[in-house]
Design a protein around this motif. Structure first.
Motif, PDB file in Angstrom:
ATOM      1  N   TRP A  96      36.556  29.876  43.152  1.00 10.68           N
ATOM      2  CA  TRP A  96      36.195  28.504  43.502  1.00 10.68           C
ATOM      3  C   TRP A  96      37.290  27.541  43.046  1.00 10.68           C
ATOM      4  CZ3 TRP A  96      31.609  28.646  46.065  1.00 10.68           C
ATOM      5  CH2 TRP A  96      30.733  29.687  45.785  1.00 10.68           C
ATOM      6  N   LYS A  97      37.428  26.443  43.754  1.00 10.59           N
ATOM      7  CA  LYS A  97      38.330  25.371  43.335  1.00 10.59           C
ATOM      8  C   LYS A  97      37.671  24.509  42.260  1.00 10.59           C
ATOM      9  CE  LYS A  97      41.210  21.647  45.057  1.00 10.59           C
ATOM     10  NZ  LYS A  97      41.760  20.982  46.246  1.00 10.59           N
ATOM     11  N   GLU A  98      36.409  24.217  42.450  1.00 14.81           N
ATOM     12  CA  GLU A  98      35.633  23.389  41.523  1.00 14.81           C
ATOM     13  C   GLU A  98      34.703  24.285  40.712  1.00 14.81           C
ATOM     14  OE1 GLU A  98      36.179  20.090  41.383  1.00 14.81           O
ATOM     15  OE2 GLU A  98      37.579  20.170  43.071  1.00 14.81           O
ATOM     16  N   GLU A  99      34.397  23.855  39.502  1.00 14.08           N
ATOM     17  CA  GLU A  99      33.486  24.632  38.661  1.00 14.08           C
ATOM     18  C   GLU A  99      32.096  24.640  39.279  1.00 14.08           C
ATOM     19  OE1 GLU A  99      32.222  25.110  33.991  1.00 14.08           O
ATOM     20  OE2 GLU A  99      33.158  23.250  34.635  1.00 14.08           O
ATOM     21  N   PRO A 100      31.561  25.827  39.533  1.00 11.35           N
ATOM     22  CA  PRO A 100      30.203  25.885  40.097  1.00 11.35           C
ATOM     23  C   PRO A 100      29.169  25.559  39.028  1.00 11.35           C
ATOM     24  CG  PRO A 100      31.056  28.091  39.736  1.00 11.35           C
ATOM     25  CD  PRO A 100      32.157  27.131  39.375  1.00 11.35           C
ATOM     26  N   LYS A 101      28.009  25.154  39.480  1.00  6.23           N
ATOM     27  CA  LYS A 101      26.919  24.911  38.540  1.00  6.23           C
ATOM     28  C   LYS A 101      26.584  26.225  37.859  1.00  6.23           C
ATOM     29  CE  LYS A 101      24.934  21.056  40.994  1.00  6.23           C
ATOM     30  NZ  LYS A 101      23.764  20.479  41.628  1.00  6.23           N
ATOM     31  N   SER A 102      26.396  26.159  36.550  1.00  9.40           N
ATOM     32  CA  SER A 102      26.071  27.373  35.797  1.00  9.40           C
ATOM     33  C   SER A 102      24.708  27.895  36.208  1.00  9.40           C
ATOM     34  CB  SER A 102      26.081  27.099  34.295  1.00  9.40           C
ATOM     35  OG  SER A 102      27.392  26.949  33.854  1.00  9.40           O
ATOM     36  N   THR A 103      24.664  29.179  36.409  1.00  8.35           N
ATOM     37  CA  THR A 103      23.413  29.862  36.695  1.00  8.35           C
ATOM     38  C   THR A 103      23.217  30.861  35.583  1.00  8.35           C
ATOM     39  OG1 THR A 103      23.824  29.635  39.056  1.00  8.35           O
ATOM     40  CG2 THR A 103      22.202  31.259  38.389  1.00  8.35           C
ATOM     41  N   ILE A 104      22.213  30.648  34.781  1.00 14.84           N
ATOM     42  CA  ILE A 104      21.985  31.537  33.657  1.00 14.84           C
ATOM     43  C   ILE A 104      20.942  32.554  34.075  1.00 14.84           C
ATOM     44  CG2 ILE A 104      21.198  31.668  31.278  1.00 14.84           C
ATOM     45  CD1 ILE A 104      22.671  28.836  31.141  1.00 14.84           C
ATOM     46  N   LYS A 105      21.440  33.760  34.314  1.00 13.78           N
ATOM     47  CA  LYS A 105      20.548  34.857  34.674  1.00 13.78           C
ATOM     48  C   LYS A 105      21.259  36.157  34.360  1.00 13.78           C
ATOM     49  CE  LYS A 105      21.923  34.505  39.519  1.00 13.78           C
ATOM     50  NZ  LYS A 105      21.510  34.267  40.863  1.00 13.78           N
ATOM     51  N   THR A 106      20.492  37.196  34.261  1.00 14.83           N
ATOM     52  CA  THR A 106      21.037  38.508  33.951  1.00 14.83           C
ATOM     53  C   THR A 106      22.044  38.917  35.017  1.00 14.83           C
ATOM     54  OG1 THR A 106      18.973  39.125  32.896  1.00 14.83           O
ATOM     55  CG2 THR A 106      20.421  40.933  33.562  1.00 14.83           C
ATOM     56  N   GLY A 107      23.184  39.422  34.570  1.00 14.97           N
ATOM     57  CA  GLY A 107      24.198  39.917  35.492  1.00 14.97           C
ATOM     58  C   GLY A 107      25.152  38.874  36.008  1.00 14.97           C
ATOM     59  N   PHE A 108      24.994  37.608  35.602  1.00 19.28           N
ATOM     60  CA  PHE A 108      25.857  36.528  36.087  1.00 19.28           C
ATOM     61  C   PHE A 108      26.849  36.126  35.009  1.00 19.28           C
ATOM     62  CE2 PHE A 108      27.071  32.142  36.789  1.00 19.28           C
ATOM     63  CZ  PHE A 108      27.332  32.104  38.143  1.00 19.28           C
ATOM     64  N   GLN A 109      28.090  35.935  35.396  1.00 18.49           N
ATOM     65  CA  GLN A 109      29.127  35.473  34.461  1.00 18.49           C
ATOM     66  C   GLN A 109      30.034  34.489  35.187  1.00 18.49           C
ATOM     67  OE1 GLN A 109      29.778  36.381  31.012  1.00 18.49           O
ATOM     68  NE2 GLN A 109      31.060  34.591  31.286  1.00 18.49           N
ATOM     69  N   ALA A 110      30.341  33.384  34.529  1.00 17.74           N
ATOM     70  CA  ALA A 110      31.286  32.399  35.052  1.00 17.74           C
ATOM     71  C   ALA A 110      32.567  32.465  34.224  1.00 17.74           C
ATOM     72  CB  ALA A 110      30.687  30.999  34.976  1.00 17.74           C
ATOM     73  N   TYR A 111      33.689  32.179  34.878  1.00 14.89           N
ATOM     74  CA  TYR A 111      35.000  32.260  34.232  1.00 14.89           C
ATOM     75  C   TYR A 111      35.881  31.102  34.668  1.00 14.89           C
ATOM     76  CZ  TYR A 111      33.837  37.319  34.128  1.00 14.89           C
ATOM     77  OH  TYR A 111      33.246  38.542  33.954  1.00 14.89           O
ATOM     78  N   LYS A 112      36.934  30.880  33.886  1.00 16.39           N
ATOM     79  CA  LYS A 112      38.050  30.034  34.298  1.00 16.39           C
ATOM     80  C   LYS A 112      39.182  30.949  34.737  1.00 16.39           C
ATOM     81  CE  LYS A 112      37.173  25.954  31.537  1.00 16.39           C
ATOM     82  NZ  LYS A 112      37.681  25.016  30.538  1.00 16.39           N
ATOM     83  N   VAL A 113      39.919  30.514  35.743  1.00 18.09           N
ATOM     84  CA  VAL A 113      41.068  31.271  36.234  1.00 18.09           C
ATOM     85  C   VAL A 113      42.323  30.713  35.571  1.00 18.09           C
ATOM     86  CG1 VAL A 113      42.445  31.879  38.273  1.00 18.09           C
ATOM     87  CG2 VAL A 113      39.945  31.723  38.456  1.00 18.09           C
ATOM     88  N   GLY A 114      43.041  31.567  34.831  1.00 13.04           N
ATOM     89  CA  GLY A 114      44.267  31.145  34.172  1.00 13.04           C
ATOM     90  C   GLY A 114      45.510  31.329  35.039  1.00 13.04           C
ATOM     91  N   HIS A 115      45.462  32.309  35.908  1.00  6.31           N
ATOM     92  CA  HIS A 115      46.559  32.584  36.845  1.00  6.31           C
ATOM     93  C   HIS A 115      45.994  33.454  37.950  1.00  6.31           C
ATOM     94  CE1 HIS A 115      50.662  33.236  38.273  1.00  6.31           C
ATOM     95  NE2 HIS A 115      50.344  34.520  38.431  1.00  6.31           N
ATOM     96  N   LEU A 116      46.594  33.367  39.113  1.00  7.85           N
ATOM     97  CA  LEU A 116      46.194  34.193  40.246  1.00  7.85           C
ATOM     98  C   LEU A 116      47.453  34.862  40.789  1.00  7.85           C
ATOM     99  CD1 LEU A 116      43.519  34.711  41.731  1.00  7.85           C
ATOM    100  CD2 LEU A 116      44.187  32.960  43.353  1.00  7.85           C
ATOM    101  N   SER A 117      47.509  36.189  40.681  1.00  9.37           N
ATOM    102  CA  SER A 117      48.624  36.942  41.254  1.00  9.37           C
ATOM    103  C   SER A 117      48.262  37.302  42.689  1.00  9.37           C
ATOM    104  CB  SER A 117      48.892  38.216  40.452  1.00  9.37           C
ATOM    105  OG  SER A 117      49.499  37.898  39.225  1.00  9.37           O
ATOM    106  N   LEU A 118      49.177  36.968  43.587  1.00  7.84           N
ATOM    107  CA  LEU A 118      48.963  37.167  45.022  1.00  7.84           C
ATOM    108  C   LEU A 118      50.178  37.826  45.649  1.00  7.84           C
ATOM    109  CD1 LEU A 118      47.614  33.573  45.729  1.00  7.84           C
ATOM    110  CD2 LEU A 118      46.262  35.674  45.769  1.00  7.84           C
ATOM    111  N   PRO A 119      49.995  38.410  46.816  1.00  8.09           N
ATOM    112  CA  PRO A 119      51.161  38.929  47.537  1.00  8.09           C
ATOM    113  C   PRO A 119      51.998  37.774  48.074  1.00  8.09           C
ATOM    114  CG  PRO A 119      49.149  39.314  48.802  1.00  8.09           C
ATOM    115  CD  PRO A 119      48.739  38.689  47.507  1.00  8.09           C
ATOM    116  N   LYS A 120      53.247  38.051  48.319  1.00  5.60           N
ATOM    117  CA  LYS A 120      54.146  37.053  48.878  1.00  5.60           C
ATOM    118  C   LYS A 120      53.717  36.761  50.307  1.00  5.60           C
ATOM    119  CE  LYS A 120      59.028  36.176  49.627  1.00  5.60           C
ATOM    120  NZ  LYS A 120      60.375  36.750  49.505  1.00  5.60           N
ATOM    121  N   ILE A 121      53.624  35.492  50.641  1.00  7.07           N
ATOM    122  CA  ILE A 121      53.255  35.085  51.998  1.00  7.07           C
ATOM    123  C   ILE A 121      54.532  34.841  52.779  1.00  7.07           C
ATOM    124  CG2 ILE A 121      52.095  33.336  53.387  1.00  7.07           C
ATOM    125  CD1 ILE A 121      50.233  32.865  50.974  1.00  7.07           C
ATOM    126  N   ASP A 122      54.658  35.587  53.885  1.00  8.94           N
ATOM    127  CA  ASP A 122      55.853  35.447  54.739  1.00  8.94           C
ATOM    128  C   ASP A 122      55.693  34.379  55.764  1.00  8.94           C
ATOM    129  OD1 ASP A 122      57.165  37.520  53.388  1.00  8.94           O
ATOM    130  OD2 ASP A 122      56.153  39.015  54.610  1.00  8.94           O
TER     131      ASP A 122
END
Length: 189
Positions: free
Chosen positions: A163-189
Motif C-alpha cells: 500500500w502507498k498509505e497506511e491501512p487501518k489496523s485490523t486486529i485479528k488472528t493471522g493479520f500483520q501490518a508492516y512498514k516498507v523500508g525498501h522495495l527491490s524490483l526488476p529493472k524496467i526497460d
C-alpha cells in the motif's frame, strides 16, 4: 511463482534504527536480482497504541521461478543475514495470483493475512475467488501489489498486499501490518 517470508523477532528494547540502516545499506543489493518479482523489506515496531506486540524484521519475496529462490537462499546475501541473526525458518507459499501495479515502487506499507483453508473445501473455487480478490484490490482497492497464495503442507492461505498509505489496523488472528523500508524490483526497460 513462489512467495517466501522469514521473520526475526527482536527484543522490545532493540534499536530498530539498526535494522533501518541495514535495509538502507543492503536493500539495493537485490535490485534486479534474477527471477525476483519483488522483495519488500518489512519492519514492525512494538507499539501499544497500534497493538503491535513485537519488533520484527520480516522481508517478503515473490519469485518468478524457483531458481531465484534457490540462488538467493544458497547465496552470500542470505548467508550474511543468517550469520547476523541466525538461520530462520522460511515460510513458502505457492502463488495463485500476483497482481503488481505500475506504481508498486511507491509502496510504504504492507499487510499480510494468514488464513486456514477449510477442510474439504473446493480449492479450485477458493483459488478463483482469491485471484478475483487480488485483481480487485489492485484495480479498485488501492493496493499496489496483491499476492494470493497457499501452503498445502498445513492448508493455509495468505493474502499479502502493498500500500502507498497506511491501512487501518485490523486486529485479528493471522493479520500483520508492516512498514516498507525498501522495495527491490526488476529493472524496467
Amino acid at each position: 511463482m513462489i512467495a517466501m517470508q522469514y521473520s526475526f523477532t527482536l527484543p522490545a528494547d532493540y534499536d530498530m534504527g539498526i535494522i533501518d540502516r541495514r535495509i538502507a545499506e543492503k536493500g539495493p543489493l537485490l535490485d534486479n536480482f534474477p527471477n525476483l518479482a519483488f522483495k519488500a523489506y518489512l519492519t514492525a515496531r512494538r507499539d501499544d497504541e497500534r497493538q503491535i506486540r513485537e519488533n520484527l524484521y520480516a522481508p517478503f519475496y515473490v519469485w518468478r521461478h524457483e531458481a531465484g529462490l534457490n540462488d538467493f537462499v544458497c547465496g552470500n546475501g542470505f548467508d550474511a543475514v543468517s550469520q547476523s541473526f541466525g538461520r530462520p525458518s522460511i515460510k513458502t507459499w505457492i502463488v495463485w495470483q500476483a497482481e503488481i501495479s505500475a506504481a508498486i515502487s511507491s509502496a510504504a506499507f504492507a499487510t499480510r493475512e494468514i488464513l486456514p483453508i477449510e477442510p474439504y473445501s473446493s480449492l479450485a473455487d477458493l483459488r478463483c475467488r482469491e485471484a478475483e480478490k487480488a485483481l480487485a484490490d489492485v484495480e479498485k482497492g488501492g493496493a499496489l501489489a496483491a499476492v494470493s497464495a497457499f501452503d498445502p503442507t498445513c492448508w493455509m492461505q495468505i493474502r499479502f498486499r502493498l500500500w502507498k498509505e497506511e491501512p487501518k489496523s485490523t486486529i485479528k488472528t493471522g493479520f500483520q501490518a508492516y512498514k516498507v523500508g525498501h522495495l527491490s524490483l526488476p529493472k524496467i526497460d
